[in-house]
Design an enzyme around this catalytic site. Sequence first.
Site, PDB file in Angstrom:
ATOM      1  N   ARG A  51       0.863  -1.198   0.000  1.00 57.62           N
ATOM      2  CA  ARG A  51       0.000   0.000   0.000  1.00 57.62           C
ATOM      3  C   ARG A  51       0.890   1.236   0.000  1.00 57.62           C
ATOM      4  O   ARG A  51       2.100   1.126   0.143  1.00 57.62           O
ATOM      5  CB  ARG A  51      -1.026  -0.009   1.147  1.00 57.62           C
ATOM      6  CG  ARG A  51      -0.627  -0.592   2.462  1.00 57.62           C
ATOM      7  CD  ARG A  51       0.447   0.121   3.184  1.00 57.62           C
ATOM      8  NE  ARG A  51       0.176   1.546   3.351  1.00 57.62           N
ATOM      9  CZ  ARG A  51       1.084   2.457   3.593  1.00 57.62           C
ATOM     10  NH1 ARG A  51       2.379   2.125   3.704  1.00 57.62           N
ATOM     11  NH2 ARG A  51       0.781   3.724   3.745  1.00 57.62           N
ATOM     12  N   ALA A  53       0.826   5.126  -2.249  1.00 57.26           N
ATOM     13  CA  ALA A  53       0.652   5.407  -3.681  1.00 57.26           C
ATOM     14  C   ALA A  53       1.831   4.966  -4.561  1.00 57.26           C
ATOM     15  O   ALA A  53       1.638   4.178  -5.497  1.00 57.26           O
ATOM     16  CB  ALA A  53       0.331   6.893  -3.857  1.00 57.26           C
ATOM     17  N   ARG A  94      -7.520  -0.330  -6.670  1.00 61.05           N
ATOM     18  CA  ARG A  94      -7.755   0.800  -5.757  1.00 61.05           C
ATOM     19  C   ARG A  94      -7.921   2.072  -6.602  1.00 61.05           C
ATOM     20  O   ARG A  94      -7.107   2.319  -7.494  1.00 61.05           O
ATOM     21  CB  ARG A  94      -6.590   0.955  -4.756  1.00 61.05           C
ATOM     22  CG  ARG A  94      -6.448  -0.266  -3.840  1.00 61.05           C
ATOM     23  CD  ARG A  94      -5.559   0.008  -2.649  1.00 61.05           C
ATOM     24  NE  ARG A  94      -6.185   0.917  -1.710  1.00 61.05           N
ATOM     25  CZ  ARG A  94      -5.534   1.452  -0.673  1.00 61.05           C
ATOM     26  NH1 ARG A  94      -4.263   1.194  -0.470  1.00 61.05           N
ATOM     27  NH2 ARG A  94      -6.170   2.271   0.159  1.00 61.05           N
ATOM     28  N   GLN A 203      -2.023   2.884   9.948  1.00 55.65           N
ATOM     29  CA  GLN A 203      -0.720   2.879   9.262  1.00 55.65           C
ATOM     30  C   GLN A 203       0.333   3.663  10.041  1.00 55.65           C
ATOM     31  O   GLN A 203       1.522   3.349   9.972  1.00 55.65           O
ATOM     32  CB  GLN A 203      -0.859   3.497   7.852  1.00 55.65           C
ATOM     33  CG  GLN A 203      -1.615   2.655   6.855  1.00 55.65           C
ATOM     34  CD  GLN A 203      -3.092   3.025   6.790  1.00 55.65           C
ATOM     35  OE1 GLN A 203      -3.675   3.446   7.788  1.00 55.65           O
ATOM     36  NE2 GLN A 203      -3.705   2.857   5.637  1.00 55.65           N
ATOM     37  N   ASP A 244      -1.889  10.902  -2.279  1.00 51.41           N
ATOM     38  CA  ASP A 244      -2.332   9.842  -3.201  1.00 51.41           C
ATOM     39  C   ASP A 244      -2.675  10.387  -4.576  1.00 51.41           C
ATOM     40  O   ASP A 244      -2.543   9.704  -5.580  1.00 51.41           O
ATOM     41  CB  ASP A 244      -3.517   9.089  -2.614  1.00 51.41           C
ATOM     42  CG  ASP A 244      -3.038   8.183  -1.507  1.00 51.41           C
ATOM     43  OD1 ASP A 244      -2.885   8.678  -0.369  1.00 51.41           O
ATOM     44  OD2 ASP A 244      -2.753   7.006  -1.786  1.00 51.41           O
ATOM     45  N   LYS A 255      -4.520  10.209   2.989  1.00 51.00           N
ATOM     46  CA  LYS A 255      -5.236   9.371   3.955  1.00 51.00           C
ATOM     47  C   LYS A 255      -6.256  10.162   4.760  1.00 51.00           C
ATOM     48  O   LYS A 255      -5.986  11.290   5.176  1.00 51.00           O
ATOM     49  CB  LYS A 255      -4.192   8.715   4.871  1.00 51.00           C
ATOM     50  CG  LYS A 255      -4.721   7.807   5.958  1.00 51.00           C
ATOM     51  CD  LYS A 255      -5.642   6.728   5.442  1.00 51.00           C
ATOM     52  CE  LYS A 255      -5.055   5.886   4.333  1.00 51.00           C
ATOM     53  NZ  LYS A 255      -6.069   5.106   3.577  1.00 51.00           N
TER      54      LYS A 255
HETATM   55  O1  MRU Z   1      -4.505   3.383   2.134  1.00 51.44           O
HETATM   56  P1  MRU Z   1      -3.021   3.544   2.042  1.00 51.44           P
HETATM   57  O2  MRU Z   1      -2.281   2.989   3.209  1.00 51.44           O
HETATM   58  O3  MRU Z   1      -2.487   3.044   0.712  1.00 51.44           O
HETATM   59  O4  MRU Z   1      -2.807   5.122   2.051  1.00 51.44           O
HETATM   60  C1  MRU Z   1      -1.527   5.640   1.999  1.00 51.44           C
HETATM   61  C2  MRU Z   1      -1.470   7.109   2.090  1.00 51.44           C
HETATM   62  O5  MRU Z   1      -2.479   7.789   2.198  1.00 51.44           O
HETATM   63  C3  MRU Z   1      -0.127   7.751   1.935  1.00 51.44           C
HETATM   64  O6  MRU Z   1      -0.011   8.901   2.714  1.00 51.44           O
HETATM   65  C4  MRU Z   1       0.087   8.114   0.466  1.00 51.44           C
HETATM   66  O7  MRU Z   1      -0.176   7.017  -0.350  1.00 51.44           O
HETATM   67  C5  MRU Z   1       1.451   8.616   0.206  1.00 51.44           C
HETATM   68  S1  MRU Z   1       2.642   7.319   0.252  1.00 51.44           S
HETATM   69  C6  MRU Z   1       4.155   7.960  -0.124  1.00 51.44           C
END
Ligand code: MRU
Length: 353
Positions: A51, A53, A94, A203, A244, A255
């Site tokens: 997970r 981005a 996703r 996370q 993202d 997030k």
């Molecule tokens: O749902 P997730 O864990 O994939 O969400 C991740 C995030 O929101 C991160 O902050 C974002 O992807 C940036 S990762 C460098």
Amino acid sequence: MTNSLNQVYPVIWHNNAVSLIDQTRLPNEYTFVEISRSEDMARAIKTMIVRGAPAIGVAAAYGIYLGAREIETTNREEFLAQLEKVAQLLSETRPTAVNLFWAISRMMKTAYGSLGTVEELKQTLWQTAQNINSEDLQTCQAIGDNGLQALPSSPDKLTLLTHCNAGALATAGYGTALGVVRSAWRSGRLERVFADETRPRLQGAKLTTWECVQEGIPVTLITDNMAAHCMKQGLIHVVVVGADRIAANGDTANKIGTYSVAIAAKAHQIPFFVAAPLSTIDFALSDGSMILIEERHPEEIYQVGETILAPTGVEFYNPAFDVTPAELITAIITENGVFAPSDLVKSQVKQVA
Ligand code: MRU
């Protein structure tokens, strides 16, 4: 996998397959899942074994190659038609992180643009996936270093708050927001990181703190509803988060909970930075209202382990991301430099100074 510097690489090509750190098991277990089929890669992205981005972009790129490898025909047109189905499967995993679509699109453009036999084309796809992986690592290091330059010059040692995990685990390695943290730590500018736990999937609690501990970075875990209080107490100098998808005007999807952190930061005159690679900017979207927000299963809200948190009969709403308006963002840190949200379009041009 980690090396002796405790660098974390969540997606690596190993033994003719992809090894993913199983992020659903951290911090209790540090294990790997071996993926050798595109369908399994799609499932790993959906279930969040991988997970973040940029990391799901890298994983999807390898997923395209794995799918290509499964195709048996030697006919180029037939091969490309079957590869489109693999691309479709991976793109349905996703919806919010644009890096997924960016990586799939780059792989498909490579497929359509390559001459030679189907076997040669497969080899080119493998090489492109490897390039996407290694380029993201370099990009994150540049983001970290650019972010370091953008930090306030005083106090000498800063405390940074971050939300979710935008670290090595969420990228090819090093991280975006945590890349800035790493660069600040390594150059002596960091006092400590405050990590929001990041309900509902935690996370921050599970992954960001784990990464910090691996590198010996002092980290304080707080629950999401403590951030504004910590700001008011003067405990936070800077906020830095990942993204993202960033719309052309700088509105940023990240997030769920990021938006409320940005509002709190504004109220306390604390700089709020977004750190992200150019591959996270979606210039096709003029503003954040056009960003599709993923909704996940309510179980993520009502259940923790075996414990049910709410009575039956309750309804749930579980958006996985929110959009922070550009006016709450001090600057966006990219591999090409640091930009005011309104100047984002300039990020496409590599800065010379
Ligand atoms: O749902 P997730 O864990 O994939 O969400 C991740 C995030 O929101 C991160 O902050 C974002 O992807 C940036 S990762 C460098």
